[in-house]
Design a protein around this motif. Structure first.
Motif, short mmCIF file in Angstrom:
data_model
loop_
_atom_site.label_atom_id
_atom_site.label_comp_id
_atom_site.label_asym_id
_atom_site.label_seq_id
_atom_site.Cartn_x
_atom_site.Cartn_y
_atom_site.Cartn_z
N GLN A 1 -69.66 -6.04 -10.82
CA GLN A 1 -69.92 -4.88 -11.68
C GLN A 1 -71.38 -4.86 -12.13
OE1 GLN A 1 -68.34 -2.31 -12.01
NE2 GLN A 1 -68.27 -1.45 -14.06
N ALA A 2 -71.95 -6.04 -12.36
CA ALA A 2 -73.37 -6.10 -12.75
C ALA A 2 -74.25 -5.53 -11.65
CB ALA A 2 -73.76 -7.55 -13.04
N LEU A 3 -73.96 -5.89 -10.40
CA LEU A 3 -74.72 -5.34 -9.28
C LEU A 3 -74.52 -3.84 -9.16
CD1 LEU A 3 -74.01 -8.09 -6.58
CD2 LEU A 3 -76.14 -7.73 -7.85
N ASP A 4 -73.28 -3.41 -9.39
CA ASP A 4 -72.96 -1.99 -9.28
C ASP A 4 -73.69 -1.18 -10.35
OD1 ASP A 4 -71.53 0.05 -7.91
OD2 ASP A 4 -70.06 0.12 -9.53
N ALA B 1 -72.13 -4.13 0.33
CA ALA B 1 -70.92 -4.81 0.79
C ALA B 1 -70.59 -5.99 -0.12
CB ALA B 1 -71.09 -5.29 2.23
N GLN B 2 -71.61 -6.74 -0.54
CA GLN B 2 -71.37 -7.88 -1.42
C GLN B 2 -70.89 -7.40 -2.79
OE1 GLN B 2 -71.22 -10.87 -0.59
NE2 GLN B 2 -71.27 -12.04 -2.49
N LYS C 1 -75.44 7.31 -7.06
CA LYS C 1 -74.98 5.96 -6.74
C LYS C 1 -75.16 5.68 -5.25
CE LYS C 1 -71.03 3.00 -7.79
NZ LYS C 1 -69.68 2.98 -8.40
N VAL C 2 -75.66 4.50 -4.92
CA VAL C 2 -75.79 4.09 -3.52
C VAL C 2 -74.44 3.54 -3.07
CG1 VAL C 2 -76.95 2.55 -1.91
CG2 VAL C 2 -78.23 3.55 -3.81
N THR C 3 -73.79 4.25 -2.18
CA THR C 3 -72.47 3.85 -1.69
C THR C 3 -72.54 3.49 -0.22
OG1 THR C 3 -71.86 6.10 -1.04
CG2 THR C 3 -71.37 5.44 -3.32
N TYR C 4 -71.45 2.90 0.26
CA TYR C 4 -71.41 2.49 1.66
C TYR C 4 -71.59 3.68 2.61
CZ TYR C 4 -70.51 -1.46 4.73
OH TYR C 4 -70.65 -2.48 5.62
#
Length: 428
Positions: free
Chosen positions: A237-240, A265-266, A338-341
């Motif tokens: 969540q911190a990375l997100d 991905a991580q 947001k940067v998503t896959y």
């Protein structure tokens, strides 16, 4: 459109412990860069055609059914009852001291704790949700030849702590809707929702106390598994929350999206994969699985959780609805820059100038119409199909390894089918 074609390929069982699988091969009209022999679009173990209801659980030797949907609702109600109850207060507080309280004081204490800690979570649970985490956990136990019913509070806690994380996510993302209703923080206030959401993480503690009171060694292993996952989820969540804007800008300058793709991905693996891995490992532990089985099933859970988050990114761009009503805003991730896959995959497939233009629009802020146009561009370049392919391959590969550790059984086949259905129903 993907995952709509009528196509099935049968794979027969190989080594001992590998159940028969039904997978859906890749649409021959499309191409992909998947490795030789890898499963392709739609390609998951278990029947492609699957009803909305969970697979019938393994029948115990005494002829009674295994853990049912009704049992799950009962166990949720026990941990998070609809109405205030003294037993819930005692369970929430390490030492209540309620015996010295006046009856009216005790009544008010029960009511206030229930309103502040139970109601926001219980309302979110009651608004819907597919309950696939507890269903899969119980099925793991059954696939290992054990009875899942005595551990019902553990499976209920899986759903409750997930619900708590959704409440926190909605606050941090500024999401106005959850399951078609106003998010908990809009109904109950942000401060109260934060407290209730984080308290839900302790539902597993309460369930462990109730379920494993006389086995300190097993209880310790379950606690360790759960706490490791909780820590990993907070790291994810911190990375997100930080986002991956800097890495995205570097990728568009260099033309190489590998670093930003791996970081996304991580993030998914920590935030979504680790909790499901813990659920599978806990289920294997209570079923007395050997270490190799525990590891293989935890890897399967991580794959399912991570792949589900990828398909959640896909579903966000397509829109999520129930009975014709939207359950969240379409392209909410794009609206939040947001940067998503799917976004990373799309920018890797586009000409560099077009990719840079799209990212600048997203980063600068989009309105609803702009987000809808951006979502169509991402879909048109094939990124959504590519993400779906990768999610299915991820689960397929993990299932092949896990199924080698299981004895052939109807419950084993149900486990594979349910892992398939988790992804299929999300993006079909």
């Amino acid at each position: 459109m993907f995952l709509t074609e009528q196509r099935e390929t049968q794979m027969t069982a190989g080594r001992q412990g590998k159940a028969n699988e039904t997978i859906t091969p890749h649409d021959p009209r499309r191409t992909t860069d998947s490795a030789p022999g890898a499963p392709r679009a739609g390609r998951l173990p278990g029947p492609h055609q699957h009803s909305a209801a969970p697979a019938e659980p393994r029948r115990a030797q005494d002829g009674r059914s295994g853990y049912t949907a009704q049992a799950l609702e009962r166990d949720i109600d026990h941990l998070y009852p609809e109405l205030p109850h003294p037993e819930t207060t005692r369970d929430l507080l390490p030492s209540t001291g309620t015996e010295i309280l006046l009856p009216e004081t005790a009544r008010r204490l029960h009511g206030r704790l229930h309103a502040a800690l139970i109601t926001p979570v219980r309302q979110t649970v009651d608004h819907g949700g597919r309950r696939w985490r507890p269903t899969l956990a119980a099925t793991v136990v059954e696939a290992l030849g054990a009875d899942s019913r005595p551990y019902g509070p553990l499976w209920a806690a899986c759903e409750l702590l997930h619900t708590g994380s959704l409440i926190i996510d909605d606050i941090q993302d500024g999401a106005p809707l959850r399951r078609g209703r106003p998010s908990a923080h809009l109904e109950h206030g942000t401060a109260l929702a934060i407290n209730a959401g984080t308290t839900a993480y302790f539902s597993m503690h309460r369930a462990i106390r109730q379920t494993l009171p006389d086995d300190p060694r097993l209880r310790s292993r379950v606690y360790e598994t759960y706490l490791d996952a909780l820590q990993a989820a907070h790291a994810g969540q911190a990375l997100d929350l930080q986002g991956h804007h800097e890495e995205m800008s570097v990728a568009l300058t260099t033309g190489d999206t590998t670093v930003v793709r791996q970081l996304v991905a991580q993030t998914h693996r920590l935030k979504s994969g680790a909790p499901v891995a813990a659920v599978f490992r806990i289920a294997a532990l209570v079923a007395e699985a050997d270490p190799a089985q525990c590891d293989a099933l935890a890897a399967l859970g991580e794959a399912v959780g991570t792949a589900y988050q990828i398909t959640d990114d896909v579903a966000d761009l397509r829109g999520v609805s129930r009975q014709g009503a939207a359950t969240k805003r379409v392209a909410e991730d794009l609206l939040n820059a947001k940067v998503t896959y799917p976004l990373v995959r799309a920018l890797a497939r586009m000409p560099q100038d077009e990719a840079r233009q799209l990212w600048e629009q997203v980063r600068s802020g989009l309105d609803a119409d702009g987000a809808a146009r951006a979502a169509r561009r991402i879909a048109d370049c094939g990124a959504l199909d590519e993400c779906a392919d990768e999610a299915h391959r991820m689960v397929y590969d993990a299932w092949k390894k896990a199924s080698d550790r299981l004895r052939p059984s109807p419950s084993g086949r149900s486990l594979g089918a349910l892992c398939a259905e988790v992804l299929h129903s999300r993006i079909a």
